[in-house]
Design a protein around this motif. Structure first.
Motif, PDB file in Angstrom:
ATOM      1  N   LEU A 109      49.826  30.130  36.500  1.00 19.06           N
ATOM      2  CA  LEU A 109      49.054  28.891  36.475  1.00 19.06           C
ATOM      3  C   LEU A 109      48.497  28.483  37.827  1.00 19.06           C
ATOM      4  CD1 LEU A 109      51.440  26.792  34.223  1.00 19.06           C
ATOM      5  CD2 LEU A 109      49.364  27.972  33.532  1.00 19.06           C
ATOM      6  N   PHE A 110      49.333  28.476  38.848  1.00 21.29           N
ATOM      7  CA  PHE A 110      48.930  27.924  40.130  1.00 21.29           C
ATOM      8  C   PHE A 110      48.658  29.033  41.123  1.00 21.29           C
ATOM      9  CE2 PHE A 110      52.044  25.092  38.119  1.00 21.29           C
ATOM     10  CZ  PHE A 110      51.209  24.025  37.842  1.00 21.29           C
ATOM     11  N   GLY A 111      47.625  28.885  41.881  1.00 22.66           N
ATOM     12  CA  GLY A 111      47.326  29.880  42.898  1.00 22.66           C
ATOM     13  C   GLY A 111      45.902  30.365  42.797  1.00 22.66           C
ATOM     14  N   LYS A 112      45.680  31.543  43.316  1.00 25.68           N
ATOM     15  CA  LYS A 112      44.334  32.102  43.370  1.00 25.68           C
ATOM     16  C   LYS A 112      43.816  32.428  41.972  1.00 25.68           C
ATOM     17  CE  LYS A 112      45.214  34.156  47.835  1.00 25.68           C
ATOM     18  NZ  LYS A 112      45.280  35.358  48.621  1.00 25.68           N
ATOM     19  N   ASP A 113      42.486  32.550  41.883  1.00 27.33           N
ATOM     20  CA  ASP A 113      41.857  32.882  40.603  1.00 27.33           C
ATOM     21  C   ASP A 113      41.666  34.383  40.424  1.00 27.33           C
ATOM     22  OD1 ASP A 113      41.692  30.344  39.610  1.00 27.33           O
ATOM     23  OD2 ASP A 113      39.719  29.954  40.448  1.00 27.33           O
ATOM     24  N   ASN A 114      42.495  35.184  41.068  1.00 29.29           N
ATOM     25  CA  ASN A 114      42.391  36.635  40.956  1.00 29.29           C
ATOM     26  C   ASN A 114      43.481  37.150  40.034  1.00 29.29           C
ATOM     27  OD1 ASN A 114      40.321  36.622  42.848  1.00 29.29           O
ATOM     28  ND2 ASN A 114      41.713  36.905  44.542  1.00 29.29           N
ATOM     29  N   ASP A 115      43.085  37.984  39.101  1.00 30.17           N
ATOM     30  CA  ASP A 115      44.035  38.589  38.180  1.00 30.17           C
ATOM     31  C   ASP A 115      43.863  40.101  38.215  1.00 30.17           C
ATOM     32  OD1 ASP A 115      44.962  36.126  37.278  1.00 30.17           O
ATOM     33  OD2 ASP A 115      43.522  36.042  35.634  1.00 30.17           O
ATOM     34  N   TYR A 116      44.925  40.787  37.826  1.00 32.28           N
ATOM     35  CA  TYR A 116      44.814  42.226  37.597  1.00 32.28           C
ATOM     36  C   TYR A 116      44.348  42.394  36.158  1.00 32.28           C
ATOM     37  CZ  TYR A 116      47.814  42.610  41.716  1.00 32.28           C
ATOM     38  OH  TYR A 116      48.344  42.506  42.976  1.00 32.28           O
ATOM     39  N   ILE A 117      43.212  43.033  35.964  1.00 29.75           N
ATOM     40  CA  ILE A 117      42.718  43.309  34.619  1.00 29.75           C
ATOM     41  C   ILE A 117      42.829  44.819  34.434  1.00 29.75           C
ATOM     42  CG2 ILE A 117      40.770  43.179  33.050  1.00 29.75           C
ATOM     43  CD1 ILE A 117      39.972  40.619  34.508  1.00 29.75           C
ATOM     44  N   ILE A 118      43.755  45.212  33.574  1.00 31.95           N
ATOM     45  CA  ILE A 118      44.109  46.619  33.418  1.00 31.95           C
ATOM     46  C   ILE A 118      43.541  47.130  32.101  1.00 31.95           C
ATOM     47  CG2 ILE A 118      46.025  48.241  33.292  1.00 31.95           C
ATOM     48  CD1 ILE A 118      47.675  45.901  34.729  1.00 31.95           C
ATOM     49  N   ALA A 119      42.507  47.948  32.204  1.00 29.66           N
ATOM     50  CA  ALA A 119      41.890  48.530  31.004  1.00 29.66           C
ATOM     51  C   ALA A 119      42.882  49.471  30.324  1.00 29.66           C
ATOM     52  CB  ALA A 119      40.622  49.285  31.382  1.00 29.66           C
ATOM     53  N   ASP A 167      42.033  46.081  24.428  1.00 29.55           N
ATOM     54  CA  ASP A 167      41.115  46.594  25.438  1.00 29.55           C
ATOM     55  C   ASP A 167      41.719  46.536  26.841  1.00 29.55           C
ATOM     56  OD1 ASP A 167      39.094  47.323  23.733  1.00 29.55           O
ATOM     57  OD2 ASP A 167      37.878  45.527  24.078  1.00 29.55           O
ATOM     58  N   ALA A 168      42.507  45.494  27.128  1.00 23.13           N
ATOM     59  CA  ALA A 168      43.038  45.346  28.482  1.00 23.13           C
ATOM     60  C   ALA A 168      44.276  44.449  28.495  1.00 23.13           C
ATOM     61  CB  ALA A 168      41.982  44.761  29.403  1.00 23.13           C
ATOM     62  N   LEU A 169      45.081  44.639  29.530  1.00 24.80           N
ATOM     63  CA  LEU A 169      46.213  43.758  29.819  1.00 24.80           C
ATOM     64  C   LEU A 169      45.827  42.937  31.037  1.00 24.80           C
ATOM     65  CD1 LEU A 169      49.172  46.300  29.551  1.00 24.80           C
ATOM     66  CD2 LEU A 169      48.242  44.833  27.757  1.00 24.80           C
ATOM     67  N   ILE A 170      46.219  41.673  31.055  1.00 28.45           N
ATOM     68  CA  ILE A 170      45.900  40.809  32.190  1.00 28.45           C
ATOM     69  C   ILE A 170      47.211  40.330  32.813  1.00 28.45           C
ATOM     70  CG2 ILE A 170      44.751  38.684  32.915  1.00 28.45           C
ATOM     71  CD1 ILE A 170      42.884  39.154  30.448  1.00 28.45           C
ATOM     72  N   VAL A 171      47.313  40.559  34.128  1.00 27.48           N
ATOM     73  CA  VAL A 171      48.505  40.191  34.887  1.00 27.48           C
ATOM     74  C   VAL A 171      48.067  39.200  35.956  1.00 27.48           C
ATOM     75  CG1 VAL A 171      50.329  41.072  36.396  1.00 27.48           C
ATOM     76  CG2 VAL A 171      49.533  42.460  34.481  1.00 27.48           C
ATOM     77  N   PRO A 172      48.775  38.062  36.104  1.00 28.49           N
ATOM     78  CA  PRO A 172      48.406  37.113  37.163  1.00 28.49           C
ATOM     79  C   PRO A 172      48.416  37.784  38.527  1.00 28.49           C
ATOM     80  CG  PRO A 172      50.072  36.180  35.722  1.00 28.49           C
ATOM     81  CD  PRO A 172      49.928  37.626  35.349  1.00 28.49           C
ATOM     82  N   ASP A 176      48.503  38.000  29.528  1.00 30.56           N
ATOM     83  CA  ASP A 176      47.541  37.875  28.440  1.00 30.56           C
ATOM     84  C   ASP A 176      47.089  39.264  28.012  1.00 30.56           C
ATOM     85  OD1 ASP A 176      45.978  36.610  26.568  1.00 30.56           O
ATOM     86  OD2 ASP A 176      44.567  35.745  27.994  1.00 30.56           O
ATOM     87  N   ILE A 177      46.515  39.340  26.842  1.00 32.99           N
ATOM     88  CA  ILE A 177      46.038  40.612  26.299  1.00 32.99           C
ATOM     89  C   ILE A 177      44.616  40.400  25.811  1.00 32.99           C
ATOM     90  CG2 ILE A 177      46.376  42.322  24.486  1.00 32.99           C
ATOM     91  CD1 ILE A 177      49.363  41.543  24.551  1.00 32.99           C
ATOM     92  N   GLU A 178      43.729  41.298  26.203  1.00 30.15           N
ATOM     93  CA  GLU A 178      42.337  41.254  25.746  1.00 30.15           C
ATOM     94  C   GLU A 178      42.222  42.163  24.525  1.00 30.15           C
ATOM     95  OE1 GLU A 178      38.447  42.753  27.863  1.00 30.15           O
ATOM     96  OE2 GLU A 178      39.385  41.096  28.964  1.00 30.15           O
ATOM     97  N   VAL A 179      41.844  41.585  23.395  1.00 26.93           N
ATOM     98  CA  VAL A 179      41.808  42.316  22.134  1.00 26.93           C
ATOM     99  C   VAL A 179      40.371  42.416  21.636  1.00 26.93           C
ATOM    100  CG1 VAL A 179      42.608  42.312  19.735  1.00 26.93           C
ATOM    101  CG2 VAL A 179      44.111  41.498  21.537  1.00 26.93           C
ATOM    102  N   ASN A 180      39.997  43.592  21.160  1.00 25.66           N
ATOM    103  CA  ASN A 180      38.707  43.799  20.518  1.00 25.66           C
ATOM    104  C   ASN A 180      38.949  43.677  19.014  1.00 25.66           C
ATOM    105  OD1 ASN A 180      36.461  44.942  19.217  1.00 25.66           O
ATOM    106  ND2 ASN A 180      35.996  46.195  21.022  1.00 25.66           N
ATOM    107  N   LEU A 181      38.569  42.535  18.457  1.00 28.35           N
ATOM    108  CA  LEU A 181      38.836  42.284  17.035  1.00 28.35           C
ATOM    109  C   LEU A 181      37.996  43.166  16.122  1.00 28.35           C
ATOM    110  CD1 LEU A 181      39.151  38.398  17.082  1.00 28.35           C
ATOM    111  CD2 LEU A 181      40.985  40.094  16.997  1.00 28.35           C
ATOM    112  N   GLU A 182      36.802  43.527  16.552  1.00 28.94           N
ATOM    113  CA  GLU A 182      35.937  44.373  15.732  1.00 28.94           C
ATOM    114  C   GLU A 182      36.543  45.756  15.522  1.00 28.94           C
ATOM    115  OE1 GLU A 182      32.084  44.460  17.515  1.00 28.94           O
ATOM    116  OE2 GLU A 182      31.754  42.325  17.195  1.00 28.94           O
ATOM    117  N   LYS A 183      37.139  46.293  16.599  1.00 26.31           N
ATOM    118  CA  LYS A 183      37.714  47.637  16.524  1.00 26.31           C
ATOM    119  C   LYS A 183      39.217  47.610  16.271  1.00 26.31           C
ATOM    120  CE  LYS A 183      34.142  49.647  19.360  1.00 26.31           C
ATOM    121  NZ  LYS A 183      33.807  50.419  20.556  1.00 26.31           N
ATOM    122  N   GLY A 184      39.831  46.425  16.331  1.00 23.99           N
ATOM    123  CA  GLY A 184      41.258  46.299  16.054  1.00 23.99           C
ATOM    124  C   GLY A 184      42.141  46.987  17.078  1.00 23.99           C
ATOM    125  N   ARG A 185      41.789  46.829  18.362  1.00 23.52           N
ATOM    126  CA  ARG A 185      42.591  47.470  19.400  1.00 23.52           C
ATOM    127  C   ARG A 185      42.681  46.590  20.642  1.00 23.52           C
ATOM    128  NH1 ARG A 185      38.052  51.794  21.276  1.00 23.52           N
ATOM    129  NH2 ARG A 185      36.991  50.366  22.669  1.00 23.52           N
TER     130      ARG A 185
END
Length: 90
Positions: A50-60, A37-42, A26-35
Motif C-alpha cells: 500500500l505505502f511507498g513507491k508506485d513501482n511494482d514487479y510485473i512478472i509475465a 498473464d502476469a503476477l504483480i509483486v509490490p 495481485d494477478i493479471e488474468v486474461n478472461l478471454e483466454k482463461g489464463r
C-alpha cells in the motif's frame, strides 16, 4: 492445479541476480483466454503493498521458470516496471 491463494503464499526469487522480490500481491488474468498473464509483486519500499513507491514487479507468465513448494523462480532481466509504463502499454 494451483490456486491464486497458493501463489500468494510463495516467495518470488529472481534467478538472474538471486534477489528476493517478495510475495504475489495481485494477478493479471486474461478472461478471454482463461489464463494468468502476469503476477504483480509490490516494489521495493512498499509496506503491505500500500505505502511507498508506485513501482511494482510485473512478472509475465513466460518469465516464470519454476513454481516450487515454497518459492516461485523467475527470470527477470528488467526488474522494475513503473505503473505509468504499464498504463502506456495498454
Amino acid at each position: 492445479m494451483i490456486s491464486s491463494s497458493d501463489l500468494r503464499e510463495k516467495e518470488i526469487i529472481n534467478l538472474i541476480d538471486g534477489r528476493r522480490l517478495g510475495f504475489v500481491a495481485d494477478i493479471e488474468v486474461n478472461l478471454e483466454k482463461g489464463r494468468i498473464d502476469a503476477l504483480i509483486v509490490p516494489g521495493p519500499g512498499k509496506f503491505l503493498g500500500l505505502f511507498g513507491k508506485d513501482n511494482d514487479y510485473i512478472i509475465a507468465w513466460n518469465e516464470i521458470k519454476k513454481i516450487g513448494i515454497d518459492v516461485i523462480l523467475v527470470e527477470l532481466k528488467n526488474t522494475i516496471v513503473t505503473n505509468d509504463e504499464e498504463e502506456k502499454k495498454n
